[in-house]
Design an enzyme around this catalytic site. Structure first.
Site, PDB file in Angstrom:
ATOM      1  N   LYS A   1     128.203  53.436  62.303  1.00 50.23           N
ATOM      2  CA  LYS A   1     127.108  52.472  62.346  1.00 50.23           C
ATOM      3  C   LYS A   1     126.440  52.421  60.973  1.00 50.23           C
ATOM      4  O   LYS A   1     126.157  53.443  60.370  1.00 50.23           O
ATOM      5  CB  LYS A   1     126.093  52.880  63.411  1.00 50.23           C
ATOM      6  CG  LYS A   1     125.022  51.827  63.678  1.00 50.23           C
ATOM      7  CD  LYS A   1     124.173  52.209  64.882  1.00 50.23           C
ATOM      8  CE  LYS A   1     123.149  51.132  65.193  1.00 50.23           C
ATOM      9  NZ  LYS A   1     122.353  51.453  66.386  1.00 50.23           N
TER      10      LYS A   1
ATOM     11  N   GLU B   1     119.095  52.493  83.889  1.00 51.65           N
ATOM     12  CA  GLU B   1     117.757  52.290  84.426  1.00 51.65           C
ATOM     13  C   GLU B   1     117.673  52.622  85.914  1.00 51.65           C
ATOM     14  O   GLU B   1     116.671  53.178  86.379  1.00 51.65           O
ATOM     15  CB  GLU B   1     117.319  50.840  84.184  1.00 51.65           C
ATOM     16  CG  GLU B   1     117.118  50.477  82.722  1.00 51.65           C
ATOM     17  CD  GLU B   1     118.386  50.033  82.014  1.00 51.65           C
ATOM     18  OE1 GLU B   1     118.311  49.701  80.823  1.00 51.65           O
ATOM     19  OE2 GLU B   1     119.457  50.017  82.673  1.00 51.65           O
TER      20      GLU B   1
ATOM     21  N   ARG C   1     116.316  45.727  85.964  1.00 50.02           N
ATOM     22  CA  ARG C   1     117.644  46.174  86.370  1.00 50.02           C
ATOM     23  C   ARG C   1     117.583  47.232  87.474  1.00 50.02           C
ATOM     24  O   ARG C   1     118.591  47.549  88.082  1.00 50.02           O
ATOM     25  CB  ARG C   1     118.389  46.741  85.165  1.00 50.02           C
ATOM     26  CG  ARG C   1     118.358  45.853  83.940  1.00 50.02           C
ATOM     27  CD  ARG C   1     119.209  46.394  82.814  1.00 50.02           C
ATOM     28  NE  ARG C   1     120.356  45.533  82.606  1.00 50.02           N
ATOM     29  CZ  ARG C   1     121.456  45.879  81.951  1.00 50.02           C
ATOM     30  NH1 ARG C   1     121.565  47.079  81.441  1.00 50.02           N
ATOM     31  NH2 ARG C   1     122.447  45.037  81.807  1.00 50.02           N
TER      32      ARG C   1
END
Length: 553
Positions: free
Chosen positions: A209, A297, A325
């Site tokens: 990244k 979640e 969610r």
């Protein structure tokens, strides 16, 4: 990027992959789906948006995420994680039913693939002959470092210590890799080979990244979305040394540590957002009682419920838009059992440049209808501290505390705790004829709008339970009432006041001000407040207009 901010590190990490996919596959006929979309900037530049990329995330400009209405190359709109495999599989099944011969490629990160929804997609795809290619972009980090057993498994695969029981192959995928995700020729060669293989397949690539920018490689968390930086050197802009009010997330984070040191039953939970929620402070100081559960979640909410059954005091910190969610878990696992879970909803209201997928403007609506649930909206940093203090002392119900992104307004915010009476509103200004009822930080805009007007102003604080005693007084002493909230006007605070008036047969004029019944796009919070009529000037005009209006009009 340097001047407009945005998601830098993720896009730098997939430059070679992006080029290879568009080179090998016939996009947009072959359909490419980016998971989350943090890494899609290169994709946008290559697909006709180079000349307008400077408008990225700006009001009226292109979106920071893939968006179907923006380009035919954006085959699926995203903003939350772990949807790409299901979407690609749906497209692939549709293509087969229509007799089309095309490829469907889902690019998903190692943090996102650990989510339950991603596994549901893998589980289904593995028993189909759908032409789906999942590309696992493995860089060991999402926004924060990836966590969990799957992360350790992938680490073992990369180190060649995982010799047996390939989990992907066990799900009936043709697995290949891991390969170097920055070797363009190698990626192209492998994608060309995979084009010839029918059915579900997964390519595991290893990337870094922030690749190519040394600062982004060295500090991948900070450079995920670094803000403005020097385009030539890569250095972040030096922030002012001026003492500023704290971010609400930091008020939460520091207050939680303060309370947890006093109350050994307190635990903190976040689904993959320790930095964004500032739970990282507790993870640093009391790591055994702070939990990053990954992008999960639903699990976070039910984990908190399980902890609550055993007498712990769980603070479950989830962004407002992400808590959607876990709606079933809020109802079934927390509210029905009336467990005293403390939900802290960061990023409520309009959040700015991330746009429609990230605005937290539905939480009051989707939570208010749930029995047993208390809903509190702090006006400022001290109110946030005090409701956290009150909640950990012990409540008979679960509570949702929602607060905005960004900074508060108080330098002297770290004050002694005091207990808040549940369901109690406060009067901020006394006037005649017209009363403005606000929730949360909207009080500041109302105060700016009405400082020279003869009105009453109340901070209702609790959307549920409402302070019915003060409401009766308001409706008996004011002919006109305005409600102000940074939530959808449908089904939230204003709707609760309308219901109260109808139940008690009050005939007062009531005007509801909030987020219009449409999805609000990206732009700065200031611009979006002006766009939706929630800035001080717009509110002043609306208040003055109602003041002039006769009750008989």
């Amino acid at each position: 990027m340097a001047t407009k901010e945005g998601h830098l590190g993720a896009s730098l990490g997939v430059v070679e992959l992006t080029i290879a996919i568009h080179y090998v596959f016939n996009t947009p006929i072959d359909q490419l789906i980016w998971d989350v979309g943090h890494q899609a900037y290169g994709h946008k530049i290559l697909t006709g948006r180079k000349d307008v990329f400077h408008t990225n995330r700006q009001l009226g400009g292109i979106s920071g995420f893939p968006k179907r209405s923006e380009s035919e190359f954006d085959t699926f709109g995203v903003g939350h994680s772990s949807t790409s495999i299901s979407a690609a599989l749906g497209m692939a099944i549709a293509s087969k039913l229509k007799g089309e011969d095309k490829h469907h490629i889902a690019v998903i990160g190692d943090a996102s693939i650990a989510s339950g929804m991603a596994f549901e997609g893998l589980n289904h795809a593995g028993v189909t002959d759908a032409n789906v290619l999942v590309i696992l972009n493995d860089n060991a980090i999402g926004i924060d470092p990836s966590v969990g057993a799957l992360k350790q498994y992938l680490t073992n695969v990369k180190k060649s210590t995982q010799k047996r029981n390939n989990i992907i192959e066990a799900l009936n995928f043709d697995y290949s890799g891991p390969i170097d995700g920055h070797n363009l020729n190698k990626i192209i060669s492998e994608l060309e080979r995979l084009k010839t293989i029918k059915g579900p397949k997964l390519l595991h690539i290893i990337t870094t990244k922030g690749k190519g920018l040394k600062q982004a490689e060295a500090d991948q968390v900070k450079y995920h979305a670094p803000g403005k930086f020097n385009a030539k050197t890569g250095d972040l802009e030096i922030t002012s040394s001026k003492v500023l009010p704290p971010k609400y997330q930091d008020v939460f984070g520091y207050t939680l540590v303060e309370l947890a040191k006093q109350n050994k039953k307190i635990v903190g939970i976040t689904p993959a957002m320790p930095t964004g929620s500032s739970l990282k402070y507790m993870m640093d100081e009391i790591p055994e009682r702070a939990f990053d559960v990954g992008i999960a979640e639903q699990h976070a909410v039910t984990l908190a419920a399980g902890m609550a059954t055993q007498g712990l005091v769980p603070f479950c910190n989830i962004y407002s838009t992400f808590l959607q969610r876990a709606y079933d878990q809020i109802i079934h696992d927390v509210a029905i059992q009336n467990l005293p879970v403390i939900f802290c909803l960061d990023r409520s209201g309009l959040v700015g440049e991330d746009g429609a997928t990230h605005h937290g403007v539905f939480d009051l609506s989707y939570l208010r209808c749930i029995p047993n649930l208390i809903i509190f909206v702090p006006r400022n940093e001290v109110e946030l501290r005090n409701i956290m203090y009150t909640a950990q002392l012990g409540l008979d119900h679960p509570i949702a505390i929602r607060y905005p992104r960004g900074r508060g307004e108080m330098i002297d915010w770290k004050q002694s705790f005091s207990r808040i009476e549940i369901g109690k509103a406060v009067q901020l200004k006394k006037g005649n004829d017209l009363a403005v009822l606000s929730i949360g930080t909207m009080a500041k805009q109302v105060s700016e709008a009405s400082f020279d007007l003869d009105i009453s102003h109340y901070d209702m604080r609790f959307v549920k339970p409402l302070d019915e005693n003060i409401l009766h007084t308001i409706f008996k002493t004011h002919s006109k009432v305005i409600t102000v909230e940074d939530n959808s006007v449908k089904g939230a605070f204003g709707s609760a006041i309308l219901e109260f008036a109808a139940i008690h047969n009050y005939k007062n004029t009531i005007q509801v001000i909030g987020i219009p019944d449409r999805f609000i796009e990206h732009g700065s919070v200031k611009e979006l407040h002006e766009l939706t009529g929630l800035d001080g000037i717009s509110l002043s005009k609306q208040i003055k207009a109602l003041l002039r209006k006769s009750p008989l009009d």
